[in-house]
Design an enzyme around this catalytic site. Sequence first.
Site, short mmCIF file in Angstrom:
data_model
loop_
_atom_site.label_atom_id
_atom_site.label_comp_id
_atom_site.label_asym_id
_atom_site.label_seq_id
_atom_site.Cartn_x
_atom_site.Cartn_y
_atom_site.Cartn_z
N CYS A 164 34.94 32.59 16.67
CA CYS A 164 35.45 31.48 15.85
C CYS A 164 36.87 31.08 16.28
CB CYS A 164 35.42 31.82 14.37
SG CYS A 164 35.73 30.38 13.32
N CYS B 42 37.12 22.46 15.08
CA CYS B 42 36.20 23.53 15.46
C CYS B 42 36.59 24.00 16.86
CB CYS B 42 34.76 23.02 15.43
SG CYS B 42 33.59 24.32 15.83
#
Length: 314
Positions: free
Chosen positions: A240, A90
């Site tokens: 992201c 992530c």
Amino acid sequence: MSIERVRVIDSHTGGEPTRVVIEGGPDLGSGTAAERLRRFREEHDSFRNAVVNEPRGSDVIVGALLFDSADPSCTAGVIFFNNVGYLGMCGHGTIGLAATLAYLGRIGPGVHRIETPAGIVTAELLADGRVTVENVPSYRLAADVAVDVPGYGAVTGDIAWGGNWFFLVEKHPFAITAAERPELMRFTTAVRHALAQHPIVIPDGGEVDHIELFVPSNDPTINSKNYVLCPGFAYDRSPCGTGTSAKLACLHAVGKLAEGETWRQQGVIGSHFDGSYRMEGECVIPRITGSAFVNADSIQIFNSDDPFCMGIKP
Ligand code: PYC
């Protein structure tokens, strides 16, 4: 009645939250991040649900469980999780983790190696507080994959790995603005369901569980704007990190971005990451720079009398 306490530190990276478990998390034993992830999933999944889902959290929060990596060159190991499961890597979460470790005084400016289930990444804490993540090797797996999406027709996109699997769509009829979020959610959800029926073979049995839409930007300082649907049907408030990595891999594949050149990716709420890459074999090694802010340092109470002590399943 028994009471257990779990210390968590919350931050946000360009608006996308990260909740790092500092104390009170499950003991995942020894081994690699991948082995510990297997134990987390099989033996402690209720802890994941309790920490990030309602009533303590929401669909948007990404959790991060820290562990002492068996690799002595690593500052820490981490397993990222969300409302429905686990993430290989992530990007916004690694930026949030670095800001959290800096807040705790555990790291200072410089490069820190972090073990994740997708591989070792680095987080460089810069003097101005921003963080540059050097991600896992990323690549485009397939170009121009056409999927029939009920209600919308054929949707064509690329499939790429950036630490998670993405379907990247440039041709669609939507503006990417905060006001369009309900329509963007409907469309990307329909694409995700259609993709699940599509016979695409993903390495290691992976699933393309992130949908990423792009539009060009009118702002000359921004290269592109995106909207990312995450696996649990929440949209990423940030651009992201793994999604921007997948984008860099696709830009490299079509010769639109040279090694070392900067790509500024903006997300749907207006925050941005700066991305660039270097080559390693056939893959790109993305570098993603952004900033995170710690906004809570708190104790979660696990009361055995509470019927929703382990969270509400989404
Ligand atoms: O920043 O890589 C990322 C990410 C994945 C899911 C949510 N954020």
